[in-house]
Design a protein around this motif. Structure first.
Motif, mmCIF file in Angstrom:
data_model
loop_
_atom_site.group_PDB
_atom_site.id
_atom_site.type_symbol
_atom_site.label_atom_id
_atom_site.label_comp_id
_atom_site.label_asym_id
_atom_site.label_seq_id
_atom_site.Cartn_x
_atom_site.Cartn_y
_atom_site.Cartn_z
ATOM 1 N N ALA A 291 0.835 -1.207 0.000
ATOM 2 C CA ALA A 291 0.000 0.000 0.000
ATOM 3 C C ALA A 291 0.868 1.255 0.000
ATOM 4 O O ALA A 291 0.565 2.226 -0.711
ATOM 5 C CB ALA A 291 -0.939 -0.011 1.213
ATOM 6 N N LEU A 292 1.945 1.233 0.780
ATOM 7 C CA LEU A 292 2.843 2.387 0.797
ATOM 8 C C LEU A 292 3.530 2.566 -0.556
ATOM 9 O O LEU A 292 3.722 3.698 -1.017
ATOM 10 C CB LEU A 292 3.887 2.222 1.898
ATOM 11 N N ARG A 293 3.905 1.454 -1.199
ATOM 12 C CA ARG A 293 4.540 1.550 -2.512
ATOM 13 C C ARG A 293 3.559 2.118 -3.538
ATOM 14 O O ARG A 293 3.927 2.970 -4.355
ATOM 15 C CB ARG A 293 5.027 0.168 -2.949
ATOM 16 N N GLN A 294 2.307 1.672 -3.492
ATOM 17 C CA GLN A 294 1.306 2.203 -4.409
ATOM 18 C C GLN A 294 1.050 3.687 -4.157
ATOM 19 O O GLN A 294 0.876 4.467 -5.099
ATOM 20 C CB GLN A 294 0.003 1.415 -4.263
ATOM 21 N N TRP A 295 1.042 4.075 -2.877
ATOM 22 C CA TRP A 295 0.836 5.486 -2.539
ATOM 23 C C TRP A 295 2.013 6.328 -3.026
ATOM 24 O O TRP A 295 1.827 7.441 -3.525
ATOM 25 C CB TRP A 295 0.652 5.635 -1.042
ATOM 26 N N ARG A 296 3.225 5.799 -2.898
ATOM 27 C CA ARG A 296 4.416 6.509 -3.365
ATOM 28 C C ARG A 296 4.350 6.745 -4.873
ATOM 29 O O ARG A 296 4.663 7.833 -5.369
ATOM 30 C CB ARG A 296 5.657 5.696 -2.999
ATOM 31 N N LYS A 297 3.935 5.734 -5.621
ATOM 32 C CA LYS A 297 3.809 5.889 -7.067
ATOM 33 C C LYS A 297 2.712 6.892 -7.411
ATOM 34 O O LYS A 297 2.841 7.673 -8.363
ATOM 35 C CB LYS A 297 3.493 4.535 -7.705
ATOM 36 N N LEU A 298 1.640 6.882 -6.634
ATOM 37 C CA LEU A 298 0.530 7.804 -6.877
ATOM 38 C C LEU A 298 0.983 9.252 -6.734
ATOM 39 O O LEU A 298 0.588 10.117 -7.517
ATOM 40 C CB LEU A 298 -0.613 7.492 -5.913
ATOM 41 N N LEU A 299 1.817 9.512 -5.724
ATOM 42 C CA LEU A 299 2.278 10.875 -5.480
ATOM 43 C C LEU A 299 3.212 11.382 -6.583
ATOM 44 O O LEU A 299 3.425 12.586 -6.698
ATOM 45 C CB LEU A 299 2.996 10.953 -4.126
ATOM 46 N N GLN A 300 3.764 10.479 -7.384
ATOM 47 C CA GLN A 300 4.642 10.885 -8.469
ATOM 48 C C GLN A 300 3.876 11.238 -9.735
ATOM 49 O O GLN A 300 4.451 11.718 -10.707
ATOM 50 C CB GLN A 300 5.640 9.760 -8.769
ATOM 51 N N GLU A 301 2.561 11.027 -9.721
ATOM 52 C CA GLU A 301 1.745 11.312 -10.885
ATOM 53 C C GLU A 301 1.113 12.695 -10.780
ATOM 54 O O GLU A 301 0.996 13.257 -9.694
ATOM 55 C CB GLU A 301 0.665 10.240 -11.045
ATOM 56 N N SER A 302 0.708 13.227 -11.916
ATOM 57 C CA SER A 302 0.046 14.529 -11.924
ATOM 58 C C SER A 302 -1.370 14.372 -11.376
ATOM 59 O O SER A 302 -1.985 13.303 -11.502
ATOM 60 C CB SER A 302 0.010 15.096 -13.339
ATOM 61 N N PRO A 303 -1.934 15.420 -10.757
ATOM 62 C CA PRO A 303 -3.256 15.316 -10.108
ATOM 63 C C PRO A 303 -4.356 14.823 -11.033
ATOM 64 O O PRO A 303 -5.250 14.077 -10.603
ATOM 65 C CB PRO A 303 -3.517 16.752 -9.647
ATOM 66 N N GLU A 304 -4.323 15.197 -12.314
ATOM 67 C CA GLU A 304 -5.393 14.791 -13.218
ATOM 68 C C GLU A 304 -5.359 13.297 -13.533
ATOM 69 O O GLU A 304 -6.341 12.741 -14.025
ATOM 70 C CB GLU A 304 -5.324 15.590 -14.528
ATOM 71 N N GLU A 305 -4.253 12.619 -13.211
ATOM 72 C CA GLU A 305 -4.152 11.185 -13.453
ATOM 73 C C GLU A 305 -4.612 10.356 -12.259
ATOM 74 O O GLU A 305 -4.685 9.131 -12.345
ATOM 75 C CB GLU A 305 -2.701 10.805 -13.800
#
Length: 457
Positions: A291-305
């Protein structure tokens, strides 16, 4: 002899050809890695209101040159221009490594333009920082960053920057992770009247993190030390600490993480309260690494994604592992006595989580908090709370207004003592809070069934 010279000549030409071709090929790989890293960092920059762009990239046989620009998106501040000189080839030297993909020399400069921020007069005649980056054959990157000392004036505010030395390593290949080591001797800001003054001295920070091939955390440590910290604010007055230390350690077992964090200080101040010594410790367990790894990847994406469905999916996975805060313990020794805080929290994720609505979540959350302070500090805290609602502090207005506010604070505390929400014993105020099965109680006296309240019952 003639044949030997012929073969030697052919061999020499072959070697030179291989070196030229390999250097050019390495230059091609370096450009690809450069574009990969820049694309990733550009998304991060967008999330923190920065604009990042490549102004130029010129690839040669043995070296290349690139220029990038970072600028604030919403503030009229200076832009940072980074000029990179890249030496690539099988024999590029950097640090203690002989074979490397490239060595990058970076020099930064501030493009002030029409900047109106305090940085508009900083580093006018010198580079704000320089960096030497080694790109290893396996793709790992190590950067050594230095920044010179600089002092400047912006209006009535004086700034003193003591410089910076840092090493940042990103590991790839069979061993993935990151290592950071940073040293900064001094940061100071002097404001007329002292409101807004700031001093940070002798900072040393480090972090080491290891990840598996999928990017999940295996283990990690971090530490922070500061010999002196002081800031002056308008409402709280001086906030300071000496010998401030922070540290944490994270370990993994069967997909779950466990972490321990600690903080300590000697001789500090919060407004009028003198701190002799302070310690804080927190232990967390059953943290889902994926879950932390998925959250980390999410934060690297632009908000619209980022979609609500993905965020909810990560949250459900995090809660399904039954995360818990086993301990949060604060001990702060003051001249008036000791401040004590003990807390714990746990979420029951043993059953399927259908949705993330607050009533159902609160039914599965258990929290316990015990807090006690000396009477004098309790009155001061109550006074500050009244300030939030009344817009007045004991240090503002006339002396009589300040005494009236303190009198109101004492009366409020006595009202809380009446029904037993706080107790007073041996010169201390104490209270305990418990949230269990959606029921909130203070000192074992029910206050509110939060689940029913949120459902409108």
């Amino acid at each position: 002899m003639g044949r030997f010279r012929l073969f030697a000549g052919i061999a020499l030409l072959a070697i030179c050809g291989v070196l030229v071709l390999s250097s050019y090929y390495f230059g091609y790989r370096v450009q690809g890695r450069f574009e990969e890293v820049f694309a990733k960092e550009a998304k991060w920059a967008h999330r923190v209101q920065l604009q990042s762009e490549v102004l130029s990239y010129s690839r040669g046989v043995f070296s290349s040159n690139a220029t990038t620009r970072i600028s604030p998106a919403a503030v009229n501040g200076p832009a940072l221009i980074l000029r990179h000189h890249i030496r690539h080839g099988p024999f590029s030297r950097g640090g203690n490594r002989l074979l490397s993909l490239a060595v990058v020399e970076t020099v930064a400069e501030l493009e002030h333009g029409k900047s109106t921020t305090p940085l508009s007069t900083a580093f006018l005649n010198k580079a704000p920082f320089r960096a030497t980056t080694l790109v290893a054959l396996g793709g790992s990157v190590r950067s050594r960053i230095t920044s010179p000392r600089e002092s400047w004036q912006s209006g009535d505010i004086a700034f003193d920057w003591g410089g910076l030395n840092a090493t940042v390593t990103q590991l790839r290949g069979s061993e993935k992770g990151m290592e950071v080591d940073l040293q900064c001797p001094r940061v100071e800001m002097n404001v007329p009247g002292r409101t807004g003054d700031m001093l940070i001295r002798d900072v040393r920070a480090s972090r080491s993190l290891r990840r598996n091939q999928k990017g999940g955390i295996i283990n990690g440590t971090s530490s922070f030390r500061c010999s002196k910290f002081r800031v002056h604010g308008g409402k709280w007055g001086e906030v300071s600490a000496e010998s401030l230390t922070m540290g944490s350690r994270t370990d993994r077992s069967k997909g779950l993480l466990r972490s321990v964090s600690e903080l300590g200080l000697e001789q500090g101040r919060i407004g009028n309260m003198e701190i002799v010594q302070g310690d804080f410790r927190m232990r967390m367990d059953n943290i889902d690494a994926k879950a932390l790894r998925q959250w980390r990847k999410l934060l690297q994406e632009s908000p619209e994604e980022i979609s609500e469905k993905r965020v909810n999916g990560i949250a459900k996975r995090f809660l399904a592992s039954s995360p818990r805060m086993e301990e949060a313990k604060l001990r702060m020794e003051t001249e008036e006595g000791e401040i004590r805080l003990d807390a714990s929290a746990a979420f029951d994720g043993s059953e399927e989580i259908a949705d993330l609505k607050a009533p159902q979540m609160l039914q599965r959350l258990e929290t316990r908090i015990r807090f006690s302070v000396p009477v004098a500090i309790g009155v001061r805290m109550a006074t500050a709370s009244l300030d939030v609602f009344g817009g007045l502090t004991a240090d503002q207005g006339s002396d009589q207004e300040g005494e009236d506010l303190k009198h109101r604070a004492r009366g409020w505390l006595e009202q809380l003592r009446g029904p037993g929400y706080i107790t007073r014993d041996s010169g201390r105020y104490a209270t305990s809070l418990k949230l269990e099965q959606g029921l909130l109680s203070v000192n074992d006296k029910p206050i509110l069934p939060l689940g029913g309240f949120l459902q409108g019952q």
